[in-house]
Design a protein around this motif. Sequence first.
Motif, PDB file in Angstrom:
ATOM      1  N   ASN A 170       0.684  -1.222   0.042  1.00 12.19           N
ATOM      2  CA  ASN A 170       0.105  -0.148  -0.055  1.00 12.19           C
ATOM      3  C   ASN A 170       1.024   1.318  -0.061  1.00 12.19           C
ATOM      4  O   ASN A 170       0.428   2.268   0.469  1.00 12.19           O
ATOM      5  N   PHE A 171       1.858   1.195  -0.605  1.00 11.09           N
ATOM      6  CA  PHE A 171       2.874   2.266  -0.685  1.00 11.09           C
ATOM      7  C   PHE A 171       2.101   3.368  -1.426  1.00 11.09           C
ATOM      8  O   PHE A 171       2.488   4.648  -1.097  1.00 11.09           O
ATOM      9  N   LYS A 172       1.610   3.032  -2.709  1.00  8.60           N
ATOM     10  CA  LYS A 172       1.044   3.951  -3.546  1.00  8.60           C
ATOM     11  C   LYS A 172      -0.163   4.871  -2.692  1.00  8.60           C
ATOM     12  O   LYS A 172      -0.233   6.034  -3.188  1.00  8.60           O
ATOM     13  N   CYS A 230       3.256   6.761  10.330  1.00  8.20           N
ATOM     14  CA  CYS A 230       2.949   5.766   9.213  1.00  8.20           C
ATOM     15  C   CYS A 230       3.238   4.355   9.319  1.00  8.20           C
ATOM     16  O   CYS A 230       4.220   4.319  10.006  1.00  8.20           O
ATOM     17  N   HIS A 231       2.383   3.621   8.878  1.00  6.25           N
ATOM     18  CA  HIS A 231       2.548   2.220   9.069  1.00  6.25           C
ATOM     19  C   HIS A 231       2.493   1.410   7.684  1.00  6.25           C
ATOM     20  O   HIS A 231       1.495   1.709   6.916  1.00  6.25           O
ATOM     21  N   ASP A 234      -0.296   8.932  -2.895  1.00  4.38           N
ATOM     22  CA  ASP A 234      -1.202   9.569  -3.337  1.00  4.38           C
ATOM     23  C   ASP A 234      -2.177  10.462  -2.213  1.00  4.38           C
ATOM     24  O   ASP A 234      -2.626  11.533  -2.712  1.00  4.38           O
ATOM     25  N   THR A 235      -2.103   9.997  -1.003  1.00  2.00           N
ATOM     26  CA  THR A 235      -2.806  10.603  -0.160  1.00  2.00           C
ATOM     27  C   THR A 235      -1.875  12.013   0.720  1.00  2.00           C
ATOM     28  O   THR A 235      -2.435  13.032   1.107  1.00  2.00           O
ATOM     29  N   ARG A 236      -0.509  11.773   0.865  1.00  9.87           N
ATOM     30  CA  ARG A 236       0.140  12.645   1.642  1.00  9.87           C
ATOM     31  C   ARG A 236       1.337  13.241   0.755  1.00  9.87           C
ATOM     32  O   ARG A 236       2.164  13.926   1.269  1.00  9.87           O
ATOM     33  N   ASP A 240       9.049   1.332  -4.882  1.00 10.90           N
ATOM     34  CA  ASP A 240       9.138   0.747  -3.245  1.00 10.90           C
ATOM     35  C   ASP A 240       9.506  -1.003  -3.294  1.00 10.90           C
ATOM     36  O   ASP A 240       9.349  -1.477  -2.399  1.00 10.90           O
ATOM     37  N   GLU A 241      10.700  -1.059  -4.391  1.00 13.38           N
ATOM     38  CA  GLU A 241      11.044  -2.126  -4.343  1.00 13.38           C
ATOM     39  C   GLU A 241      12.498  -2.280  -3.915  1.00 13.38           C
ATOM     40  O   GLU A 241      13.353  -1.607  -4.451  1.00 13.38           O
ATOM     41  N   PHE A 242      12.870  -3.326  -2.913  1.00 18.39           N
ATOM     42  CA  PHE A 242      14.339  -3.474  -2.347  1.00 18.39           C
ATOM     43  C   PHE A 242      14.707  -4.748  -2.467  1.00 18.39           C
ATOM     44  O   PHE A 242      13.807  -5.837  -2.616  1.00 18.39           O
ATOM     45  N   VAL A 243      15.819  -4.998  -2.654  1.00 20.04           N
ATOM     46  CA  VAL A 243      16.443  -6.527  -2.630  1.00 20.04           C
ATOM     47  C   VAL A 243      17.695  -6.550  -1.911  1.00 20.04           C
ATOM     48  O   VAL A 243      18.359  -5.628  -1.379  1.00 20.04           O
TER      49      VAL A 243
END
Length: 829
Positions: free
Chosen positions: A438-440, A521-522, A444-446, A478-481
């Motif tokens: 839900n990073f999007k 934020c969570h 979008d909101t903040r 928001d992709e990490f490896v």
Amino acid sequence: MSLQLRIAWIDADLQRTQLALRLLARPGEGWLLRHIAHPEREDCGPGGWSAVVLCLAPGAQALPDWALAPAPWPLLLCLAPGQQALAAQALRRDARGPAGGDYLVSSDQDGLAEWDFPRLHACLAALLRPPAAPPRQREQLAQLHTALASMSQGILQTDARGRVTVYNQRALELLNFSEALMASRPTLAQLTQLQLQRGDFGGDCTLVDGRGREYIQGGAREFSPELYQRQTNCGRTLEVRTKTLPDGGLVRTFADISDYVQVHGELRRSEARFRSLCALSSDWYWEQDAQLRFADITGVAAQRNTLLQTWLGRTLEEIGAANMGEAHWLLLRERMARREAFRELELQQRAGDGEPMWIALSGEPIVDADGALQGYRGVGRDISRRKRTESEIERLAFYDPLTGLPNRRLLRDRLARLCSALERSRRHAALLFIDLDNFKDLNDTRGHERGDELLVLVAQRLCECLRAGDTVARLGGDEFVVLSEGLAFTAEQARGDAEEVARKVAQALSQPYVLSDGQGCHTTPSIGLTVFAHPVPATEELLRQADFAMYQAKAAGRNAIRLFDPGLLEQMRARSQLEAELRQALSLGDLRLHYQPVVNVAGGVIGAEALVRWQHHERGLVAPGEFIPLAEQTGLILPLGRWVLQRACEQLAAWAGQPGLDELVLSVNVSARQFRQAEFTDQVRAALRASGARAHLLRLELTESLLLTDTEEMIAKMVELRAEGVGFSLDDFGTGYSSLSYLKRLPLDQLKIDRAFVRDVLTDPNDAAIVRTILALARSLDLRVVAEGVEIDEQLHFLRQHGCPAFQGYLFGRPVPVHEFERACRPAA
């Protein structure tokens, strides 16, 4: 004694002259042709010629005066037919003297032609042929000619009386003397006097050096110095050497040493430049003794650097460098033992302020005449600024600018290095693919600033919760490896280790965050991981496996961990196969449009929704839920959406004029990705023009998620198409995030109540309340409403009771091919 036969070619015809120069100048004969364009010039007669060729113009009636005067050279006349009388005047013995001459009448009325040149050559050769001499004398003469001609120096030889008896062509070139002058056998004094009159030596003989100036000023009558130098008026430098012969004569040579003088001057200037550069350059000069201790470090830059002064009396190894290990010093010792030069040896030092300082040294051995090594010398420079720049370039090329983590390129490099490490250790490693849930929504909101802030905090937590040897990279968004090395030897235990690392990561990332705006934020991660050992699969294959496992975690409800199961590989292959087949279906026309009716309160069909179906050649009809998400993920939704739009417009055009069909409004679903294309509006207009469909019968269905980003741009596109007559419907209304302030600005025609609310409208009071609210909102905004998913009469009754004007669902008809839909819509016969 001349080494070349100088022939004057006197001819006003330039084309014929060029032909003569090419045909007569044969290798080995020593003929040197000089062109004179005008026979009336005064310099045609005099001069040191071996022969003169005079080509008269066809209309000439008289000879130039010089041709009738006695001369020391033979004359060859080239005449046109009818000019033979002129030859009689010029070739009388009392007119020519002992030199003689000949004439040639051309075969062409316009003068000499190419086929006349063999006769001309024969005549000229006969005139130039010297009297026969004894064989021994001829041999000696030929040898003398060869010797003089081969000399790069000019040479003059005089007899005891000072007269020039021998000279070569090089002497004439260097001294600017003519053959005619030398034929008069002048003395050296006479030649010198001529040069003084011409100004060859400059005013007061300033062009002659001190060794020969007095001799030249005295007219070359006194004893000649053995050596002196002089300059010519054109800037060349001549070295003059004189040797006295036993018979009292002289041999004098003239060597053009201009190149030597120039090089010598350049060397002097180069040395001066070097000294200046040492004083001004940021580089410095250094020298070591035979024991390779620094004995000298000079230069302005070295004087300013107190660190360099501490090097004196020490070797490089004694000085040390933070970037040099024992292996590096060993290689340097071996190279210097072989007396090899080295370039750009980079040494990291620590400056007085504690900052790292980088120095680059280049050096070469100093060897004496006996071959003994005397030390090394070279230049050095401070490259600290360059190193900082290189470090910044590397950071930009290999690191994510937002988080400072390695990027995909550096991750690929570390995976490549890991291959050899795993081969040696026989251990396992793991690759974790992490995606924030839900990073999007946060973006979008903040706003994106808060989203970027969260990404930085996530990167920090990842680095803190992992081992120092693990690699954390950001691929984008928001992709990490995470690349975790040194896991267990056995595959089963390694999988357990990897899952433990993943749980540790999930726990760290699931803790609440506090952003700079003071709000909390969570977020939670969905983690896919794959475990591997030697031989290591390709980087993209590993990422694909971990990515696939991550999507399995997403599908499991998010905030989950999934291990890549090799058994799922077949599913990946099937997915890839399905993607390839979908591409093929687009090109082969295996896609179909089915149509589901939209009805009014009375049950009459007022429109339809065009729904794409895939008629697979082996699997039959493929459900949209199976290939539409795949098209969204792969980008195939763009060509698929264009095809649906074009086909729908063609169908509208086909229904025109057909009773029961010609006024139907056709709805087409448009994906967010398709609508955001810059050329989308042009595509819609092109489809309408190409098909001839009426724009007011076309309705584009958009989802609420499309309006969450770039809202102004989306509205602008809608307004632009609305001006063309195209209508818009907001699909699945109530399931997303709709702002009423945006909703009233949108040029919408219709809202579609999502089937999820209609399904439970009879059993769930909340759903019933939502449906009533949507209907009331639509009436207040003057918007049409269509309720989707109507399947039973009770649902229809509720919707009618609360004022819903239109319906769509299985109660009225399933999506069917066009011929079935048309049959159901046409009025009964």
